[in-house]
Design an enzyme around this catalytic site. Structure first.
Site, PDB file in Angstrom:
ATOM      1  N   SER A 107     -30.357 -26.553  23.958  1.00 51.02           N
ATOM      2  CA  SER A 107     -31.372 -26.937  22.960  1.00 51.02           C
ATOM      3  C   SER A 107     -31.124 -28.323  22.372  1.00 51.02           C
ATOM      4  O   SER A 107     -32.079 -29.033  22.053  1.00 51.02           O
ATOM      5  CB  SER A 107     -31.438 -25.890  21.850  1.00 51.02           C
ATOM      6  OG  SER A 107     -30.191 -25.754  21.215  1.00 51.02           O
ATOM      7  N   CYS A 159     -34.402 -18.296  25.027  1.00 55.52           N
ATOM      8  CA  CYS A 159     -33.040 -18.689  24.657  1.00 55.52           C
ATOM      9  C   CYS A 159     -33.030 -20.067  23.957  1.00 55.52           C
ATOM     10  O   CYS A 159     -33.403 -20.148  22.803  1.00 55.52           O
ATOM     11  CB  CYS A 159     -32.129 -18.623  25.886  1.00 55.52           C
ATOM     12  SG  CYS A 159     -30.398 -18.546  25.432  1.00 55.52           S
ATOM     13  N   ARG A 179     -26.978 -20.411  16.674  1.00 58.24           N
ATOM     14  CA  ARG A 179     -26.707 -20.804  18.063  1.00 58.24           C
ATOM     15  C   ARG A 179     -25.359 -20.254  18.538  1.00 58.24           C
ATOM     16  O   ARG A 179     -24.415 -20.158  17.767  1.00 58.24           O
ATOM     17  CB  ARG A 179     -26.691 -22.329  18.201  1.00 58.24           C
ATOM     18  CG  ARG A 179     -28.045 -22.977  18.003  1.00 58.24           C
ATOM     19  CD  ARG A 179     -27.979 -24.476  18.282  1.00 58.24           C
ATOM     20  NE  ARG A 179     -27.493 -24.729  19.627  1.00 58.24           N
ATOM     21  CZ  ARG A 179     -26.602 -25.669  19.943  1.00 58.24           C
ATOM     22  NH1 ARG A 179     -26.094 -26.456  19.016  1.00 58.24           N
ATOM     23  NH2 ARG A 179     -26.223 -25.815  21.187  1.00 58.24           N
ATOM     24  N   ILE A 190     -27.101 -15.666  28.112  1.00 58.91           N
ATOM     25  CA  ILE A 190     -26.210 -16.786  28.469  1.00 58.91           C
ATOM     26  C   ILE A 190     -26.022 -17.676  27.239  1.00 58.91           C
ATOM     27  O   ILE A 190     -26.933 -18.396  26.835  1.00 58.91           O
ATOM     28  CB  ILE A 190     -26.799 -17.621  29.627  1.00 58.91           C
ATOM     29  CG1 ILE A 190     -27.107 -16.730  30.839  1.00 58.91           C
ATOM     30  CG2 ILE A 190     -25.827 -18.738  30.015  1.00 58.91           C
ATOM     31  CD1 ILE A 190     -27.883 -17.439  31.940  1.00 58.91           C
ATOM     32  N   ARG A 191     -24.868 -17.591  26.655  1.00 54.40           N
ATOM     33  CA  ARG A 191     -24.585 -18.338  25.411  1.00 54.40           C
ATOM     34  C   ARG A 191     -25.800 -18.287  24.479  1.00 54.40           C
ATOM     35  O   ARG A 191     -26.301 -19.313  24.002  1.00 54.40           O
ATOM     36  CB  ARG A 191     -24.170 -19.785  25.709  1.00 54.40           C
ATOM     37  CG  ARG A 191     -22.882 -19.854  26.524  1.00 54.40           C
ATOM     38  CD  ARG A 191     -22.342 -21.242  26.623  1.00 54.40           C
ATOM     39  NE  ARG A 191     -21.798 -21.657  25.343  1.00 54.40           N
ATOM     40  CZ  ARG A 191     -21.999 -22.860  24.801  1.00 54.40           C
ATOM     41  NH1 ARG A 191     -22.751 -23.748  25.388  1.00 54.40           N
ATOM     42  NH2 ARG A 191     -21.436 -23.155  23.659  1.00 54.40           N
ATOM     43  N   HIS A 235     -32.862 -14.158  29.323  1.00 52.86           N
ATOM     44  CA  HIS A 235     -33.571 -14.897  30.376  1.00 52.86           C
ATOM     45  C   HIS A 235     -34.318 -13.996  31.370  1.00 52.86           C
ATOM     46  O   HIS A 235     -33.807 -13.752  32.477  1.00 52.86           O
ATOM     47  CB  HIS A 235     -32.559 -15.711  31.191  1.00 52.86           C
ATOM     48  CG  HIS A 235     -31.998 -16.901  30.487  1.00 52.86           C
ATOM     49  ND1 HIS A 235     -32.443 -18.185  30.724  1.00 52.86           N
ATOM     50  CD2 HIS A 235     -31.023 -17.003  29.564  1.00 52.86           C
ATOM     51  CE1 HIS A 235     -31.764 -19.036  29.974  1.00 52.86           C
ATOM     52  NE2 HIS A 235     -30.887 -18.345  29.266  1.00 52.86           N
ATOM     53  N   GLU A 255     -36.623 -14.749  33.329  1.00 44.65           N
ATOM     54  CA  GLU A 255     -36.961 -15.490  34.566  1.00 44.65           C
ATOM     55  C   GLU A 255     -35.830 -15.407  35.593  1.00 44.65           C
ATOM     56  O   GLU A 255     -36.014 -15.765  36.748  1.00 44.65           O
ATOM     57  CB  GLU A 255     -37.310 -16.953  34.241  1.00 44.65           C
ATOM     58  CG  GLU A 255     -36.138 -17.899  34.014  1.00 44.65           C
ATOM     59  CD  GLU A 255     -35.440 -17.716  32.665  1.00 44.65           C
ATOM     60  OE1 GLU A 255     -35.792 -16.790  31.911  1.00 44.65           O
ATOM     61  OE2 GLU A 255     -34.517 -18.506  32.387  1.00 44.65           O
TER      62      GLU A 255
END
Ligand code: GLN
Length: 185
Positions: A48, A78, A104, A133-134, A169, A171
């Site tokens: 980000s 995310c 975050r 993921i994080r 995620h 996708e």
């Protein structure tokens, strides 16, 4: 209907196969003029801070905020959820368009990333393999935000009108069910 994929950084290309599968045209958005050709937008996962830097450098912050305020449906994945959030950690989010506060990297370092079975009743998916993921954590929501899935009691899939966010995620799994939901917002 054309779906834009914000293509400044991150996992934007991975959304194409799901949209193709659903027969939905898509196009990569990198500059202001691209916005005129799209009807809704996916802001992908990635980093980000980098995307925020590019959003500013490409002059996309104000036009994006305007389109979203005018009712363009948007989905933040995310890092995309972080960009959309009203508050990030203790400061204002860059787009400030979704009534959530996020923290975050709140699950810890990369080795705390995982695939978590998620119950998503609205999509009729018990145990959806959600890839974190994080990921950020959504730590507060405005009253008009609807929570559509939780992990350990915390929201991970939310919707506020025609704006939605997933902190994981979809996708990266084969199932296009979240894309299908987004197209119906
Ligand atoms: N940790 C990233 C960030 O803060 C988000 C990671 C992701 O999008 N998978 O932007």
């Amino acid at each position: 209907m054309v779906v834009g994929l914000l293509g400044l950084q991150g996992a934007f290309l991975d959304h194409r196969k799901h949209l193709d599968q659903l027969g939905c045209p898509h196009r990569i958005v990198r500059e202001r003029d691209d916005l005129a050709a799209i009807d809704r937008l996916i802001i992908p996962g990635g980093e980000s801070t980098v995307m925020a830097m590019y959003l500013k450098a490409f002059g996309l912050v104000a036009p994006l905020k305007q389109r979203i305020a005018a009712g363009m449906p948007v989905w933040g994945v995310c890092a995309g959820a972080i960009l959309l959030a009203q508050t990030v950690d203790t400061g204002p989010g860059i787009l400030g368009s979704l009534g959530v506060t996020v923290r975050r990297n709140a699950y810890g370092r990369q080795d705390a990333s995982d695939v978590h079975p998620l119950d998503v009743p609205i999509l009729d998916r018990p145990g959806f393999p959600a890839i974190f993921i994080r990921a950020p954590r959504i730590t507060a929501i405005q009253p008009t935000v609807v929570v559509l899935a939780t992990r350990d009691g915390e929201p991970v899939f939310v919707r506020q009108g025609c704006r939605m966010a997933t902190t994981f995620h979809p996708e990266l799994t084969a199932d296009p069910v979240f894309h299908d939901y987004f197209l119906r917002l």
